[in-house]
Design a protein around this motif. Structure first.
Motif, PDB file in Angstrom:
ATOM      1  N   SER A 129      69.937  25.000  13.918  1.00  0.00           N
ATOM      2  CA  SER A 129      70.679  23.734  13.892  1.00  0.00           C
ATOM      3  C   SER A 129      70.233  22.904  12.699  1.00  0.00           C
ATOM      4  CB  SER A 129      70.440  22.954  15.182  1.00  0.00           C
ATOM      5  OG  SER A 129      69.086  22.506  15.247  1.00  0.00           O
TER       6      SER A 129
ATOM      7  N   LYS B  66      69.367  19.838  12.826  1.00  0.00           N
ATOM      8  CA  LYS B  66      68.219  19.042  13.248  1.00  0.00           C
ATOM      9  C   LYS B  66      66.922  19.835  13.084  1.00  0.00           C
ATOM     10  CE  LYS B  66      66.394  16.427  17.187  1.00  0.00           C
ATOM     11  NZ  LYS B  66      66.650  15.992  18.608  1.00  0.00           N
ATOM     12  N   ALA B  67      66.945  21.088  13.533  1.00  0.00           N
ATOM     13  CA  ALA B  67      65.763  21.939  13.387  1.00  0.00           C
ATOM     14  C   ALA B  67      65.487  22.229  11.911  1.00  0.00           C
ATOM     15  CB  ALA B  67      65.967  23.247  14.146  1.00  0.00           C
TER      16      ALA B  67
ATOM     17  N   GLN C  94      66.001  20.314   9.358  1.00  0.00           N
ATOM     18  CA  GLN C  94      65.366  19.163   8.708  1.00  0.00           C
ATOM     19  C   GLN C  94      63.966  18.883   9.257  1.00  0.00           C
ATOM     20  OE1 GLN C  94      68.941  16.495   9.306  1.00  0.00           O
ATOM     21  NE2 GLN C  94      68.579  16.055   7.141  1.00  0.00           N
ATOM     22  N   LYS C  95      63.715  19.341  10.467  1.00  0.00           N
ATOM     23  CA  LYS C  95      62.419  19.078  11.077  1.00  0.00           C
ATOM     24  C   LYS C  95      61.334  20.012  10.563  1.00  0.00           C
ATOM     25  CE  LYS C  95      60.152  18.687  15.608  1.00  0.00           C
ATOM     26  NZ  LYS C  95      60.342  18.799  17.088  1.00  0.00           N
TER      27      LYS C  95
END
Length: 310
Positions: free
Chosen positions: A186, A188-189, A191-192
């Motif tokens: 994803s 989100k993952a 960028q994390k």
């Protein structure tokens, strides 16, 4: 030989003086003594009726007239160098030459290695020297210190010929046992997690994925910068980091590294690699052979559509 009373042997010395703006460094390049180089400068000054180099403190500066000579003198010498390499022999089995190529390890593994394997039997007298993109500077092509440059199509020089060599898509890679990766990656993952990125050309050449991320406002947390694509993959293994690399290169790495390939969470345009050569070497039969066979390799591996002979 003289043309209009000018000793043509002085042109090489003039080129060195214009490039270095220093008698000692020009002498070193020409393998001459400093007095001999100073004498050559005196003869050039007398011929052109211009001081050419003017001392400014501890350094020299070029006169406006000397500045105007840089390109024409380099062009004459480049043409002469290209002429000395031409031979009527076109049989690959009898061609002799050392070919210097600038390429990343990605391009090296995808198209150069197959070329070298083929050349061992079809052109055994050719030798090759491959230099990394890191440290390469465009004047080296201008001065014919390198024969072929394999770079991103957007980075080639506009005043020398070039042709598309390969087109490839991107993917993300992670360690096969990375606990932070689910069935898909994803945004989100993405960028994390920490990213391992290649640093090409001393950081002067941004990779296409970097450009795409920046244009779409995607911020990555850079955990590590390394000099090659191979190092990127090795630094992903055993960590929770991820990376973005060309897909064909990633597939090749699966043979030796425990990696997982994933679709990138945002669109990245294909990486397009072009090969470029000096305009005065366009008709060099040896380089034409190398370029043609590089394209053949790219076609065989699906990187390029069938082409007409160059």
């Amino acid at each position: 030989m003289r043309i209009n009373r000018l000793d043509l042997n002085l042109l090489a010395c003039l080129d060195a003086l214009l490039a270095h703006r220093n008698v000692s460094r020009a002498a070193k390049q020409m393998h001459l003594s400093q007095p001999a180089t100073s004498a050559a400068l005196a003869r050039l000054r007398d011929y052109f009726q211009d001081p050419l180099l003017l001392r400014e403190g501890r350094h020299y500066a070029l006169t406006p007239f000397a500045e105007s000579l840089i390109d024409p003198v380099r062009d004459i010498l480049s043409r002469a160098q290209a002429l000395t390499q031409l031979r009527p022999e076109t049989d690959p089995l009898r061609m002799e030459r050392n070919i210097t190529i600038v390429a990343s390890d990605y391009v090296f593994s995808t198209v150069l290695v197959p070329l070298f394997r083929m050349a061992e039997t079809t052109a055994p007298r050719l030798t090759f020297a491959v230099r990394p993109v890191s440290g390469y500077d465009s004047p080296e092509l201008e001065n014919q210190h390198v024969d072929l440059v394999l770079l991103g199509a957007s980075a080639v020089a506009s005043h020398h010929p070039s042709e598309l060599l390969l087109s490839d898509s991107f993917c993300c890679i992670a360690w096969a046992e990375n606990p932070l990766i689910g069935r898909t990656l994803s945004l989100k993952a993405f960028q994390k997690m920490g990213h391992v990125v290649p640093l090409l050309g001393d950081g002067r050449l941004p990779t296409l994925d970097q450009v795409a991320y920046e244009m779409q406002g995607v911020v990555r947390r850079i955990a590590m910068r390394v000099p090659t694509f191979s190092a990127v993959a090795e630094c992903v293994v055993g960590t929770s980091h991820i990376a973005t690399i060309p897909k064909s290169f990633a597939k090749g790495l699966l043979k030796t590294l425990p990696l997982r390939l994933m679709t990138c969470p945002i669109h990245i345009p294909p990486v397009r690699i072009a090969m470029q050569w000096h305009r005065h070497q366009a008709d060099d039969p040896v380089l034409r052979w190398v370029r043609r066979n590089l394209q053949d390799v790219a076609v065989q591996q699906g990187f390029l559509r069938p082409h007409s002979p160059s």
